[in-house]
Design a protein around this motif. Structure first.
Motif, PDB file in Angstrom:
ATOM      1  N   ASP A   3       0.735  -1.219   0.219  1.00 52.18           N
ATOM      2  CA  ASP A   3      -0.130  -0.092   0.077  1.00 52.18           C
ATOM      3  C   ASP A   3       0.847   1.302  -0.041  1.00 52.18           C
ATOM      4  N   VAL A   4       2.085   1.157   0.327  1.00 50.63           N
ATOM      5  CA  VAL A   4       3.092   2.453   0.447  1.00 50.63           C
ATOM      6  C   VAL A   4       3.181   2.502  -0.998  1.00 50.63           C
ATOM      7  N   SER A   5       3.608   1.920  -1.818  1.00 53.71           N
ATOM      8  CA  SER A   5       3.633   2.105  -3.136  1.00 53.71           C
ATOM      9  C   SER A   5       2.393   2.562  -3.974  1.00 53.71           C
ATOM     10  N   GLU A   6       1.476   2.026  -3.632  1.00 50.86           N
ATOM     11  CA  GLU A   6       0.025   2.051  -4.173  1.00 50.86           C
ATOM     12  C   GLU A   6      -0.212   3.750  -3.733  1.00 50.86           C
ATOM     13  N   ALA A   7      -0.279   4.050  -2.633  1.00 50.22           N
ATOM     14  CA  ALA A   7      -0.332   5.537  -2.179  1.00 50.22           C
ATOM     15  C   ALA A   7       0.371   6.340  -2.993  1.00 50.22           C
ATOM     16  N   ARG A   8       1.582   6.328  -3.306  1.00 45.55           N
ATOM     17  CA  ARG A   8       2.650   6.825  -3.835  1.00 45.55           C
ATOM     18  C   ARG A   8       1.945   7.129  -5.383  1.00 45.55           C
ATOM     19  N   SER A   9       1.720   5.870  -6.191  1.00 45.27           N
ATOM     20  CA  SER A   9       1.216   6.045  -7.279  1.00 45.27           C
ATOM     21  C   SER A   9      -0.017   6.640  -7.464  1.00 45.27           C
ATOM     22  N   TRP A  10      -0.924   6.450  -6.642  1.00 37.99           N
ATOM     23  CA  TRP A  10      -2.278   7.266  -6.709  1.00 37.99           C
ATOM     24  C   TRP A  10      -2.112   8.856  -6.675  1.00 37.99           C
ATOM     25  N   ALA A  11      -1.131   9.122  -5.558  1.00 40.99           N
ATOM     26  CA  ALA A  11      -0.895  10.502  -5.311  1.00 40.99           C
ATOM     27  C   ALA A  11      -0.146  10.907  -6.742  1.00 40.99           C
ATOM     28  N   SER A  12       0.454  10.318  -7.409  1.00 45.02           N
ATOM     29  CA  SER A  12       1.380  10.979  -8.519  1.00 45.02           C
ATOM     30  C   SER A  12       0.234  11.187  -9.644  1.00 45.02           C
ATOM     31  N   ASP A  13      -0.807  10.266  -9.925  1.00 42.68           N
ATOM     32  CA  ASP A  13      -1.789  10.643 -10.798  1.00 42.68           C
ATOM     33  C   ASP A  13      -2.510  11.641 -10.526  1.00 42.68           C
ATOM     34  N   PHE A  14      -2.916  11.922  -9.005  1.00 38.07           N
ATOM     35  CA  PHE A  14      -3.533  12.708  -8.680  1.00 38.07           C
ATOM     36  C   PHE A  14      -2.913  14.286  -9.002  1.00 38.07           C
ATOM     37  N   LEU A  15      -1.691  14.496  -8.609  1.00 43.36           N
ATOM     38  CA  LEU A  15      -0.576  15.426  -8.970  1.00 43.36           C
ATOM     39  C   LEU A  15      -0.709  15.667 -10.395  1.00 43.36           C
ATOM     40  N   CYS A  16      -0.598  14.680 -11.228  1.00 41.85           N
ATOM     41  CA  CYS A  16      -0.328  14.904 -12.765  1.00 41.85           C
ATOM     42  C   CYS A  16      -1.746  15.718 -13.087  1.00 41.85           C
ATOM     43  N   GLY A  17      -2.916  15.307 -12.670  1.00 44.96           N
ATOM     44  CA  GLY A  17      -4.168  15.855 -13.029  1.00 44.96           C
ATOM     45  C   GLY A  17      -4.117  17.303 -12.744  1.00 44.96           C
ATOM     46  N   LEU A  18      -3.527  17.460 -11.283  1.00 43.63           N
ATOM     47  CA  LEU A  18      -3.611  18.753 -10.578  1.00 43.63           C
ATOM     48  C   LEU A  18      -2.881  19.818 -11.258  1.00 43.63           C
ATOM     49  N   SER A  19      -1.664  19.215 -12.006  1.00 44.22           N
ATOM     50  CA  SER A  19      -0.593  20.025 -12.760  1.00 44.22           C
ATOM     51  C   SER A  19      -1.454  20.573 -13.915  1.00 44.22           C
ATOM     52  N   ARG A  20      -2.201  19.765 -14.559  1.00 43.34           N
ATOM     53  CA  ARG A  20      -3.050  20.260 -15.933  1.00 43.34           C
ATOM     54  C   ARG A  20      -4.004  21.398 -15.742  1.00 43.34           C
ATOM     55  N   MET A  21      -4.400  21.639 -14.187  1.00 47.29           N
ATOM     56  CA  MET A  21      -5.334  22.418 -13.953  1.00 47.29           C
ATOM     57  C   MET A  21      -4.597  24.005 -13.289  1.00 47.29           C
ATOM     58  N   HIS A  22      -3.698  23.627 -12.706  1.00 46.74           N
ATOM     59  CA  HIS A  22      -2.682  24.394 -11.906  1.00 46.74           C
ATOM     60  C   HIS A  22      -1.401  24.170 -11.887  1.00 46.74           C
ATOM     61  N   PRO A  23      -0.766  24.364 -12.704  1.00 50.62           N
ATOM     62  CA  PRO A  23       0.787  23.782 -12.911  1.00 50.62           C
ATOM     63  C   PRO A  23       1.467  24.373 -11.526  1.00 50.62           C
ATOM     64  N   PRO A  24       2.439  23.515 -11.174  1.00 48.10           N
ATOM     65  CA  PRO A  24       3.272  23.999  -9.988  1.00 48.10           C
ATOM     66  C   PRO A  24       4.233  25.029 -10.125  1.00 48.10           C
ATOM     67  N   ALA A  25       4.530  25.901  -9.031  1.00 44.96           N
ATOM     68  CA  ALA A  25       5.403  26.972  -9.225  1.00 44.96           C
ATOM     69  C   ALA A  25       6.752  26.657  -9.176  1.00 44.96           C
ATOM     70  N   SER A  26       7.209  25.248  -8.620  1.00 43.85           N
ATOM     71  CA  SER A  26       8.352  24.827  -8.596  1.00 43.85           C
ATOM     72  C   SER A  26       8.615  23.417  -9.368  1.00 43.85           C
ATOM     73  N   SER A  27       9.521  23.210 -10.048  1.00 41.60           N
ATOM     74  CA  SER A  27       9.953  21.803 -10.506  1.00 41.60           C
ATOM     75  C   SER A  27       9.875  20.680  -9.574  1.00 41.60           C
ATOM     76  N   ASP A  28       9.990  20.880  -8.208  1.00 45.70           N
ATOM     77  CA  ASP A  28      10.324  20.024  -7.399  1.00 45.70           C
ATOM     78  C   ASP A  28       9.176  19.624  -6.555  1.00 45.70           C
ATOM     79  N   ALA A  29       8.076  20.675  -6.961  1.00 44.50           N
ATOM     80  CA  ALA A  29       6.910  20.463  -6.103  1.00 44.50           C
ATOM     81  C   ALA A  29       6.288  18.802  -6.284  1.00 44.50           C
ATOM     82  N   HIS A  30       6.064  18.403  -7.267  1.00 38.53           N
ATOM     83  CA  HIS A  30       5.497  16.916  -7.580  1.00 38.53           C
ATOM     84  C   HIS A  30       6.206  16.141  -6.793  1.00 38.53           C
TER      85      HIS A  30
END
Length: 130
Positions: free
Chosen positions: A15-42
């Motif tokens: 579940d630790v790696s699953e949580a990371r994977s789901w979080a990455s998917d969420f952040l990719c979607g978020l970055s399409r709506m609101h790009p991060p200010a920093s390249s390290d944010a994701h």
């Protein structure tokens, strides 16, 4: 605009790696709506998700819930609810691979941490720049 997503896990090591994977998917979607200010944010958010999930697995046996959201102030809110009511605390870290880095890492990356008691555990809320 604010968005939020929540996932429930059984509390296994996988579940630790699953949580990371789901979080990455969420952040990719978020970055399409609101790009991060920093390249390290994701990557910073993923490190926090990994550390919180790993700590839940190691110190709070049982299920955990991960919630990610964006705030109106442009931050990412990472919340993890687990079954251990004890607040996290820094431990001396062991460079031989026995841990102790997670809580230090979390506090180095986040702008704010709030720990809230729950009926059967606690929720660790963290807020990171996005």
């Amino acid at each position: 605009m604010s968005v939020e997503q929540c996932w429930h896990f059984d509390g296994t090591l996988r579940d630790v790696s699953e949580a990371r994977s789901w979080a990455s998917d969420f952040l990719c979607g978020l970055s399409r709506m609101h790009p991060p200010a920093s390249s390290d944010a994701h990557d910073d958010v993923l490190l926090v998700v990994s550390a919180l999930s790993s700590n839940a697995f190691a110190f709070a046996p049982g299920p955990f819930t991960l919630t990610l959201g964006s705030t109106l102030s442009g931050r990412v809110h990472v919340a993890l609810t687990d079954t251990n009511p004890t607040e996290p605390r820094p431990r001396p870290f062991d460079l031989n691979g026995c841990g102790g880095l997670g809580w230090h890492l979390i506090n180095a990356l986040v702008e704010q941490t709030i720990i809230g008691p729950e009926v059967d555990g606690k929720t660790v809320h963290t807020f990171l720049p996005w």
